[in-house]
Design a protein around this motif. Sequence first.
Motif, PDB file in Angstrom:
ATOM      1  N   LEU A 206       9.174  51.082 -32.734  1.00 45.61           N
ATOM      2  CA  LEU A 206       9.187  52.486 -32.322  1.00 45.61           C
ATOM      3  C   LEU A 206       8.131  52.779 -31.273  1.00 45.61           C
ATOM      4  O   LEU A 206       8.374  53.538 -30.335  1.00 45.61           O
ATOM      5  N   ASP A 207       6.948  52.186 -31.428  1.00 40.84           N
ATOM      6  CA  ASP A 207       5.845  52.594 -30.573  1.00 40.84           C
ATOM      7  C   ASP A 207       5.477  51.592 -29.493  1.00 40.84           C
ATOM      8  O   ASP A 207       4.646  51.872 -28.641  1.00 40.84           O
ATOM      9  N   ARG A 208       6.051  50.401 -29.532  1.00 37.86           N
ATOM     10  CA  ARG A 208       5.642  49.396 -28.557  1.00 37.86           C
ATOM     11  C   ARG A 208       6.804  48.852 -27.738  1.00 37.86           C
ATOM     12  O   ARG A 208       6.604  48.018 -26.873  1.00 37.86           O
ATOM     13  N   MET A 209       8.019  49.282 -28.059  1.00 36.40           N
ATOM     14  CA  MET A 209       9.158  48.697 -27.345  1.00 36.40           C
ATOM     15  C   MET A 209      10.007  49.760 -26.680  1.00 36.40           C
ATOM     16  O   MET A 209      10.049  50.899 -27.111  1.00 36.40           O
ATOM     17  N   LYS A 210      10.696  49.338 -25.623  1.00 36.76           N
ATOM     18  CA  LYS A 210      11.560  50.255 -24.892  1.00 36.76           C
ATOM     19  C   LYS A 210      12.643  50.809 -25.818  1.00 36.76           C
ATOM     20  O   LYS A 210      12.955  52.000 -25.781  1.00 36.76           O
ATOM     21  N   LEU A 211      13.164  49.915 -26.663  1.00 36.69           N
ATOM     22  CA  LEU A 211      14.225  50.325 -27.584  1.00 36.69           C
ATOM     23  C   LEU A 211      13.771  51.509 -28.427  1.00 36.69           C
ATOM     24  O   LEU A 211      14.488  52.506 -28.564  1.00 36.69           O
ATOM     25  N   GLY A 212      12.562  51.405 -28.987  1.00 39.99           N
ATOM     26  CA  GLY A 212      12.051  52.472 -29.827  1.00 39.99           C
ATOM     27  C   GLY A 212      11.877  53.762 -29.057  1.00 39.99           C
ATOM     28  O   GLY A 212      12.183  54.851 -29.551  1.00 39.99           O
ATOM     29  N   TYR A 213      11.404  53.636 -27.822  1.00 37.64           N
ATOM     30  CA  TYR A 213      11.224  54.825 -26.980  1.00 37.64           C
ATOM     31  C   TYR A 213      12.559  55.541 -26.785  1.00 37.64           C
ATOM     32  O   TYR A 213      12.671  56.756 -26.923  1.00 37.64           O
ATOM     33  N   GLU A 214      13.595  54.731 -26.515  1.00 38.60           N
ATOM     34  CA  GLU A 214      14.921  55.317 -26.321  1.00 38.60           C
ATOM     35  C   GLU A 214      15.433  55.948 -27.608  1.00 38.60           C
ATOM     36  O   GLU A 214      15.984  57.047 -27.604  1.00 38.60           O
ATOM     37  N   LEU A 215      15.233  55.241 -28.729  1.00 39.00           N
ATOM     38  CA  LEU A 215      15.717  55.762 -30.014  1.00 39.00           C
ATOM     39  C   LEU A 215      15.085  57.120 -30.299  1.00 39.00           C
ATOM     40  O   LEU A 215      15.755  58.075 -30.676  1.00 39.00           O
ATOM     41  N   LYS A 216      13.760  57.191 -30.094  1.00 36.42           N
ATOM     42  CA  LYS A 216      13.074  58.459 -30.359  1.00 36.42           C
ATOM     43  C   LYS A 216      13.555  59.550 -29.408  1.00 36.42           C
ATOM     44  O   LYS A 216      13.719  60.702 -29.810  1.00 36.42           O
TER      45      LYS A 216
END
Lengths: 348, 320
Positions: A206-216
């Motif tokens: 969630l906090d260190r990856m692009k995927l998490g940024y997009e999910l949020k």
Amino acid sequence: MSNRIINVLVPVISIILGLLVGAVVMLVSGYDPIAGYAALWNGIFGDTYAIGETIRQISPYILAGLAVAFAFRTGLFNIGVEGQLIVGWFAAAYVGMAFELPKFIHLPLALLAAAAAGAIWGLIPGLLKATLKVHEVIVTIMMNYIALHIVNALIKSISHGGFKLDKIQETASLRSDFLSELTDFSTLHYGIFVALFMVFIMWFLLDRMKLGYELKSVGFNENAAEYAGMNVKKNIVMAMVISGAFAGLGGAMEALGTFGNISARAGFTGIGFDGIAVALLGANTPLGVIFGASLFGSLKYGANNMPNAADIPIEIVSIVIALIIFFVASGYIIRVGLLRLSKKKEAK
Amino acid sequence: MSTFLNVLYIIVPLSIAYAAPLIFTAIGGVFSERSGVINIGLEGLMVMGAFVGIVFNLFFVDTFGAWTPWVSILAAMLVSSIFSLMHAVASISFRADQVVSGVAINLLGIAIALFSVKMIFGKGQTDFIQEKIPRFNIPFLQDIPVLGPMFFKSVYGSSILAISVAILAWFIIYKTPFGLRLRSVGEHPMAADTMGIKVNRIRYIAVLVSGGLAGMGGAVYAQTMTNDFGHATINGQGFMALAAMIFGKWHPIGAMGAAIFFGFAQALAINSSSIPFMENVPSFILYILPYVLTIVALAGFIGKANGPKALGDPYVKGSR
């Protein structure tokens, strides 16, 4: 009062209110609430054995909480953790039982099978939500029952009409003699480390990856995410799949650690639904989930001591947990109350 | 042919018996959701109804005699209605997430019921009730060949009541001013408010009605199917009613039809081993059928099922 303090205070007040109303229920029913909560306390921290069992109980709660929290962060409500956990439990138990492999392959394989089974169970509502805009709440509820009946049928057919599978091979077990001896021969197993590692994974995702940024981003505002060029549909599916994988691992805790097999069930385990409480209380953050899981896992295990030590039905703890969920859900009114209080103080 | 008929003589009455509690509860769901309040808590409200129904029946059987089951249903209706007030306050006044509040209701319902059962009876389930819901033979209709024994012989009184409630609900929701208001606050609460309709009051009434009906459903189920109360008495019937409501597209008659169909699936699942041409169908397929069909219905493969527009949104005066 700053927003931050209020965000911490709301769950704390909810817990206190839940325990207080629980005490009132005990009083009204003619039980001694002090003896009751003392028995609960001893059930959790009474001796090293109890502490070991409590930590063992916390592991699946962490994973169920992570599952709910992860989906929440993407704006999805996964009530299907219960079903994903059951299919994960089955997959781990089956792989653990049916194969003969060296431990360093077998155990990871069984864990992976559980995660994959949970992920598939999350994939279906994710796909339906992403492509056909079907509300995930209803689909996941229905998937819970489908999981329950299918797993029961599978157990029956694999065990030739029996009600449980054979025990898993030693090579797939999470059992640990070291942890067990450390805690006066409790059933504490390595699962807690798997759970904590997954907490780290969720934080990292969630906090260190692009995927998490997009999910949020999708969770905050779907349209904005879409305009920014993110693939909303892909992210919704990913969120449900990862959420389901967490839940499936929660089932693996029971299959490979606590029980060592799977039995046919008449109803749900309840862990998945309590996962909602864990996530809510933990404000859907990885660290918060550890806190929420510790609280609810302890309450659930400690409750076992209440009928013996204080002659109070074990369900009082379920009442308290349900009340805490209710109060956290009604956080708006607690927030309003807190703001009024602080304004009064400032006026003085 | 005659074996086929004999099977139907067993299955059809059993289907109707299974359907009745689902009808009550699903209609309750229709009221709540038509007003814009999601009610996942139907299961917990049903559990509460089953518990109250059985306990009331056990304790007052000497007072009310043959009328006990009916008075028990009434008591269950009242208690579940009061219990649903919690959901109403949380989701309407406190602006809680309605799904979370419903989950809390579910957990709380089973917890309170089991806590009380252990307190009163000292064990995990209640004793068995003596006075069950009576069965009736409907005069004249029962003499119709084939259909008579299928539909009109030894019908539970509660089944007749359930079908009447569904028709009454249809009338209230579609033919009365109250029903129009109910539907309007669920579709567009702001427009309704501008027209002078008290949005929150209507929603409170709707949730209380849903609680009452779910309570009746629970009491009917317990007093026809299990005759005692324990942790597994309701076991998903509330969620199946929720499924029936959606499958029936939030329409009372549709919900009733879906409930009867789901009752049929349950009756088949239980009897499949004794039915000649069903014995090779694994019973789990019939168990999961209602849930699979609901997903299929939601996905729009058999006509899109769309809920009320304002479903799940608390109404905040003055917000846009």
